[in-house]
Design a protein around this motif. Sequence first.
Motif, short mmCIF file in Angstrom:
data_model
loop_
_atom_site.label_atom_id
_atom_site.label_comp_id
_atom_site.label_asym_id
_atom_site.label_seq_id
_atom_site.Cartn_x
_atom_site.Cartn_y
_atom_site.Cartn_z
N PHE A 134 0.86 -1.19 0.00
CA PHE A 134 0.00 0.00 0.00
C PHE A 134 0.89 1.24 0.00
O PHE A 134 1.81 1.33 0.81
CB PHE A 134 -0.90 0.03 1.25
CG PHE A 134 -1.92 -1.08 1.29
CD1 PHE A 134 -3.18 -0.89 0.76
CD2 PHE A 134 -1.60 -2.31 1.84
CE1 PHE A 134 -4.13 -1.90 0.78
CE2 PHE A 134 -2.53 -3.34 1.87
CZ PHE A 134 -3.80 -3.14 1.34
N LEU B 77 -3.68 6.02 2.99
CA LEU B 77 -3.00 5.89 1.71
C LEU B 77 -2.79 7.28 1.15
O LEU B 77 -3.59 8.19 1.42
CB LEU B 77 -3.85 5.06 0.74
CG LEU B 77 -3.77 3.54 0.94
CD1 LEU B 77 -4.48 3.10 2.21
CD2 LEU B 77 -4.36 2.83 -0.26
N ALA C 120 -1.21 -1.61 -4.22
CA ALA C 120 -2.52 -1.06 -3.88
C ALA C 120 -2.41 0.43 -3.64
O ALA C 120 -1.55 0.89 -2.89
CB ALA C 120 -3.08 -1.75 -2.64
N PHE D 121 -4.70 4.43 -3.60
CA PHE D 121 -5.92 5.21 -3.68
C PHE D 121 -6.08 5.74 -5.10
O PHE D 121 -7.12 5.70 -5.69
CB PHE D 121 -5.89 6.35 -2.66
CG PHE D 121 -7.05 7.31 -2.80
CD1 PHE D 121 -8.34 6.88 -2.61
CD2 PHE D 121 -6.83 8.64 -3.13
CE1 PHE D 121 -9.41 7.75 -2.75
CE2 PHE D 121 -7.89 9.52 -3.26
CZ PHE D 121 -9.18 9.08 -3.08
N THR E 134 -7.91 1.08 -4.38
CA THR E 134 -8.66 0.84 -3.15
C THR E 134 -9.93 1.70 -3.08
O THR E 134 -10.87 1.36 -2.39
CB THR E 134 -7.80 1.18 -1.92
OG1 THR E 134 -7.46 2.57 -1.99
CG2 THR E 134 -6.54 0.32 -1.90
N ARG E 135 -9.93 2.85 -3.77
CA ARG E 135 -11.03 3.82 -3.72
C ARG E 135 -11.31 4.33 -2.30
O ARG E 135 -12.39 4.81 -2.01
CB ARG E 135 -12.31 3.26 -4.34
CG ARG E 135 -12.14 2.98 -5.82
CD ARG E 135 -13.43 2.60 -6.51
NE ARG E 135 -13.24 2.56 -7.95
CZ ARG E 135 -12.66 1.56 -8.62
NH1 ARG E 135 -12.22 0.51 -7.97
NH2 ARG E 135 -12.53 1.60 -9.92
N THR E 136 -10.33 4.17 -1.44
CA THR E 136 -10.41 4.73 -0.10
C THR E 136 -9.00 5.03 0.37
O THR E 136 -8.06 4.36 -0.06
CB THR E 136 -11.09 3.78 0.91
OG1 THR E 136 -11.10 4.40 2.20
CG2 THR E 136 -10.34 2.45 1.02
N ARG E 137 -8.86 6.05 1.21
CA ARG E 137 -7.54 6.35 1.77
C ARG E 137 -7.38 5.70 3.15
O ARG E 137 -6.30 5.71 3.71
CB ARG E 137 -7.35 7.87 1.88
CG ARG E 137 -7.26 8.53 0.49
CD ARG E 137 -6.87 9.98 0.60
NE ARG E 137 -5.56 10.08 1.23
CZ ARG E 137 -5.23 11.06 2.08
NH1 ARG E 137 -6.07 12.02 2.39
NH2 ARG E 137 -4.02 11.10 2.59
N ALA F 271 -9.12 -0.24 3.09
CA ALA F 271 -8.36 -0.70 1.92
C ALA F 271 -8.00 -2.18 2.08
O ALA F 271 -8.09 -2.96 1.12
CB ALA F 271 -7.11 0.16 1.73
N ARG G 118 -10.99 -4.20 1.35
CA ARG G 118 -11.29 -4.26 -0.10
C ARG G 118 -10.43 -5.30 -0.80
O ARG G 118 -10.89 -5.98 -1.72
CB ARG G 118 -11.07 -2.89 -0.74
CG ARG G 118 -12.01 -1.83 -0.17
CD ARG G 118 -12.89 -1.21 -1.23
NE ARG G 118 -13.99 -0.49 -0.61
CZ ARG G 118 -14.07 0.83 -0.52
NH1 ARG G 118 -13.11 1.59 -1.01
NH2 ARG G 118 -15.11 1.40 0.05
N VAL G 119 -9.17 -5.43 -0.37
CA VAL G 119 -8.31 -6.46 -0.95
C VAL G 119 -8.88 -7.85 -0.60
O VAL G 119 -8.98 -8.72 -1.46
CB VAL G 119 -6.84 -6.34 -0.48
CG1 VAL G 119 -6.01 -7.53 -0.95
CG2 VAL G 119 -6.23 -5.04 -0.99
#
Length: 139
Positions: free
Chosen positions: A12, A20, A82, A84, A104-107, A112, A115-116
């Motif tokens: 990440f 992130l 991975a 953001f 990830t579409r998130t920080r 995150a 999501r993985v």
Amino acid sequence: MLMEKRCLKVAFGMEDDEHLIDAHYGDSEFFAIYEICEDGDYKLLEKRHNKAKDFEEDDDGHGDPRKFKAVVGQLLDVDVLAAFRMGPNFLRIRDKTNKVAFFTRTRDLKLALQRVVENFDDLWEQVQKKKAEKPPIEE
């Protein structure tokens, strides 16, 4: 015989311990390297300093192929990068390495990681396919 569980090594791109970076992956302060397994288990393996962060880039400052190599060269042992979001070198990572890039579409690091885990099977398939067809970095 017990089947060994499948795990991926995921890097990440981080700004601090919980977030992130909201910039190009190559500008991360450090990479949080996690082992993430199919059963949802994960553990932090290491925080790896980003040696490419202060890399002097060419004129426009973005997507420099040398910086791309400097970033990926630190992460040769990782399966998934991975982020953001990523800059122009994202396409190089996707097309010229055996790494899988994941947005990830998130920080938020905890989210995150989740999501993985949620996308594990898909990521696993992509990683196996990439490893079968590509060297770690193409020239």
